[in-house]
Motif scaffolding. Sequence first.
Motif, PDB file in Angstrom:
ATOM      1  N   SER A 128      -5.654 -12.119  34.504  1.00  0.00           N
ATOM      2  CA  SER A 128      -4.982 -12.493  34.728  1.00  0.00           C
ATOM      3  C   SER A 128      -5.220 -13.378  33.395  1.00  0.00           C
ATOM      4  O   SER A 128      -5.864 -14.074  33.138  1.00  0.00           O
ATOM      5  N   VAL A 129      -4.299 -13.445  32.864  1.00  0.00           N
ATOM      6  CA  VAL A 129      -3.695 -14.663  32.381  1.00  0.00           C
ATOM      7  C   VAL A 129      -2.000 -15.211  32.255  1.00  0.00           C
ATOM      8  O   VAL A 129      -1.414 -14.242  32.971  1.00  0.00           O
ATOM      9  N   ALA A 130      -1.348 -16.224  31.165  1.00  0.00           N
ATOM     10  CA  ALA A 130      -0.710 -16.209  31.340  1.00  0.00           C
ATOM     11  C   ALA A 130       0.343 -15.537  30.405  1.00  0.00           C
ATOM     12  O   ALA A 130       0.407 -14.350  29.365  1.00  0.00           O
ATOM     13  N   PRO A 131       1.864 -15.728  30.390  1.00  0.00           N
ATOM     14  CA  PRO A 131       2.727 -14.764  29.909  1.00  0.00           C
ATOM     15  C   PRO A 131       2.849 -14.721  28.628  1.00  0.00           C
ATOM     16  O   PRO A 131       2.444 -15.378  27.919  1.00  0.00           O
ATOM     17  N   ALA A 132       2.871 -13.591  27.785  1.00  0.00           N
ATOM     18  CA  ALA A 132       3.227 -13.388  26.516  1.00  0.00           C
ATOM     19  C   ALA A 132       4.007 -13.782  26.125  1.00  0.00           C
ATOM     20  O   ALA A 132       4.820 -13.129  25.855  1.00  0.00           O
ATOM     21  N   THR A 133       4.266 -15.488  25.471  1.00  0.00           N
ATOM     22  CA  THR A 133       5.668 -15.773  25.552  1.00  0.00           C
ATOM     23  C   THR A 133       4.641 -17.451  24.433  1.00  0.00           C
ATOM     24  O   THR A 133       5.409 -17.440  23.992  1.00  0.00           O
ATOM     25  N   GLU A 134       3.599 -16.383  23.564  1.00  0.00           N
ATOM     26  CA  GLU A 134       3.448 -17.613  22.508  1.00  0.00           C
ATOM     27  C   GLU A 134       3.845 -17.318  20.998  1.00  0.00           C
ATOM     28  O   GLU A 134       5.147 -16.092  21.139  1.00  0.00           O
ATOM     29  N   SER A 135       3.459 -17.733  19.791  1.00  0.00           N
ATOM     30  CA  SER A 135       4.395 -17.521  18.691  1.00  0.00           C
ATOM     31  C   SER A 135       4.888 -15.642  17.902  1.00  0.00           C
ATOM     32  O   SER A 135       3.515 -15.219  18.570  1.00  0.00           O
ATOM     33  N   ARG A 136       5.689 -15.554  17.289  1.00  0.00           N
ATOM     34  CA  ARG A 136       5.832 -14.459  16.972  1.00  0.00           C
ATOM     35  C   ARG A 136       4.662 -13.991  15.648  1.00  0.00           C
ATOM     36  O   ARG A 136       4.292 -12.935  15.634  1.00  0.00           O
ATOM     37  N   GLU A 137       3.695 -15.016  15.507  1.00  0.00           N
ATOM     38  CA  GLU A 137       2.349 -14.660  14.597  1.00  0.00           C
ATOM     39  C   GLU A 137       1.346 -14.411  15.138  1.00  0.00           C
ATOM     40  O   GLU A 137       0.926 -14.389  16.287  1.00  0.00           O
ATOM     41  N   ALA A 138       0.066 -14.006  14.505  1.00  0.00           N
ATOM     42  CA  ALA A 138      -0.852 -13.158  14.690  1.00  0.00           C
ATOM     43  C   ALA A 138      -1.154 -14.295  15.617  1.00  0.00           C
ATOM     44  O   ALA A 138      -1.645 -15.323  14.677  1.00  0.00           O
ATOM     45  N   SER A 139      -2.135 -14.316  16.657  1.00  0.00           N
ATOM     46  CA  SER A 139      -3.029 -15.550  16.781  1.00  0.00           C
ATOM     47  C   SER A 139      -4.023 -15.346  17.050  1.00  0.00           C
ATOM     48  O   SER A 139      -5.154 -14.223  17.105  1.00  0.00           O
ATOM     49  N   SER A 140      -4.983 -16.738  17.434  1.00  0.00           N
ATOM     50  CA  SER A 140      -5.863 -17.087  17.220  1.00  0.00           C
ATOM     51  C   SER A 140      -6.865 -17.909  17.843  1.00  0.00           C
ATOM     52  O   SER A 140      -6.528 -18.538  17.451  1.00  0.00           O
ATOM     53  N   GLY A 141      -7.494 -18.033  18.883  1.00  0.00           N
ATOM     54  CA  GLY A 141      -7.660 -18.710  19.876  1.00  0.00           C
ATOM     55  C   GLY A 141      -6.988 -19.884  20.516  1.00  0.00           C
ATOM     56  O   GLY A 141      -6.899 -20.092  21.346  1.00  0.00           O
ATOM     57  N   THR A 142      -5.554 -18.696  20.937  1.00  0.00           N
ATOM     58  CA  THR A 142      -5.018 -18.387  22.199  1.00  0.00           C
ATOM     59  C   THR A 142      -5.103 -17.671  23.737  1.00  0.00           C
ATOM     60  O   THR A 142      -6.176 -17.033  23.561  1.00  0.00           O
ATOM     61  N   PRO A 143      -4.691 -18.018  24.379  1.00  0.00           N
ATOM     62  CA  PRO A 143      -4.812 -17.259  25.671  1.00  0.00           C
ATOM     63  C   PRO A 143      -4.625 -15.815  25.470  1.00  0.00           C
ATOM     64  O   PRO A 143      -5.386 -15.108  26.122  1.00  0.00           O
ATOM     65  N   LEU A 144      -3.458 -15.737  24.925  1.00  0.00           N
ATOM     66  CA  LEU A 144      -3.350 -13.929  24.582  1.00  0.00           C
ATOM     67  C   LEU A 144      -3.488 -13.807  23.928  1.00  0.00           C
ATOM     68  O   LEU A 144      -4.357 -12.655  24.728  1.00  0.00           O
ATOM     69  N   ASN A 145      -4.505 -14.160  22.655  1.00  0.00           N
ATOM     70  CA  ASN A 145      -5.569 -13.346  21.945  1.00  0.00           C
ATOM     71  C   ASN A 145      -7.262 -13.365  22.512  1.00  0.00           C
ATOM     72  O   ASN A 145      -7.463 -12.252  22.699  1.00  0.00           O
ATOM     73  N   GLU A 146      -7.330 -14.661  23.136  1.00  0.00           N
ATOM     74  CA  GLU A 146      -8.262 -14.699  24.293  1.00  0.00           C
ATOM     75  C   GLU A 146      -8.468 -13.585  25.452  1.00  0.00           C
ATOM     76  O   GLU A 146      -9.449 -12.781  25.835  1.00  0.00           O
ATOM     77  N   THR A 147      -7.518 -12.877  26.259  1.00  0.00           N
ATOM     78  CA  THR A 147      -7.253 -12.025  27.205  1.00  0.00           C
ATOM     79  C   THR A 147      -7.106 -10.642  26.271  1.00  0.00           C
ATOM     80  O   THR A 147      -8.031 -10.007  26.780  1.00  0.00           O
ATOM     81  N   ILE A 148      -6.877 -10.109  25.207  1.00  0.00           N
ATOM     82  CA  ILE A 148      -6.494  -8.498  24.613  1.00  0.00           C
ATOM     83  C   ILE A 148      -7.714  -8.761  24.054  1.00  0.00           C
ATOM     84  O   ILE A 148      -8.344  -7.707  23.924  1.00  0.00           O
ATOM     85  N   SER A 149      -8.464 -10.042  23.587  1.00  0.00           N
ATOM     86  CA  SER A 149      -9.808  -9.505  22.827  1.00  0.00           C
ATOM     87  C   SER A 149     -11.561  -9.198  24.206  1.00  0.00           C
ATOM     88  O   SER A 149     -11.928  -8.306  23.830  1.00  0.00           O
ATOM     89  N   ALA A 150     -10.851 -10.059  25.213  1.00  0.00           N
ATOM     90  CA  ALA A 150     -11.907  -9.414  26.083  1.00  0.00           C
ATOM     91  C   ALA A 150     -11.309  -8.287  26.686  1.00  0.00           C
ATOM     92  O   ALA A 150     -12.462  -7.244  27.138  1.00  0.00           O
TER      93      ALA A 150
END
Length: 164
Positions: free
Chosen positions: A16-38
């Motif tokens: 479960s995570v928030a929708p993928a609506t972050e910036s178009r840049e590579a993310s680091s430390g964002t909820p999306l990055n943490e979700t995909i990393s996990a």
Amino acid sequence: MKALFVVLAAALTGCSVAPATESREASSGTPLNETISALDAAVFDAFNHCGDPGQLEKHASYFAENVEFYHDTGGVTWNRSDMLANTRKYVCGNFTRELIPGTLQVYPIKDFGAISQGSHRFCQVSSGKCEGLADFTILWRQSGDKWEITRVLSYGHRAAAGGP
């Protein structure tokens, strides 16, 4: 090397995570990055233990039924069933995959999910030597709280420094 073809067989589901609506840049430390990393860690933990009871099935649960797996030296696999057959035959008990620290980049895809890119090494179970390197790109689809892998590109296969 056919075994490396299957080595990147990976996928994710049920997180479960928030929708993928972050910036178009590579993310680091964002909820999306943490979700995909996990998810990356989970799918490859199952991959690395795919010879153990239930782990290949767990690994499979991360992939869409119609996953496409493109491997620069092994060719293309067009579905989960064939991809898993290759994993069972060439990977389980033979190779493990390790993400190279600091290489994972995550990019959101509006109204779909995310792209993850990075580099990994492959290690032989029998010798413990990590002699193969490759790059990867994975397309993740988010549907509600579920994430699954729809496309995998595994490319740039090469010997690790000090390898054959």
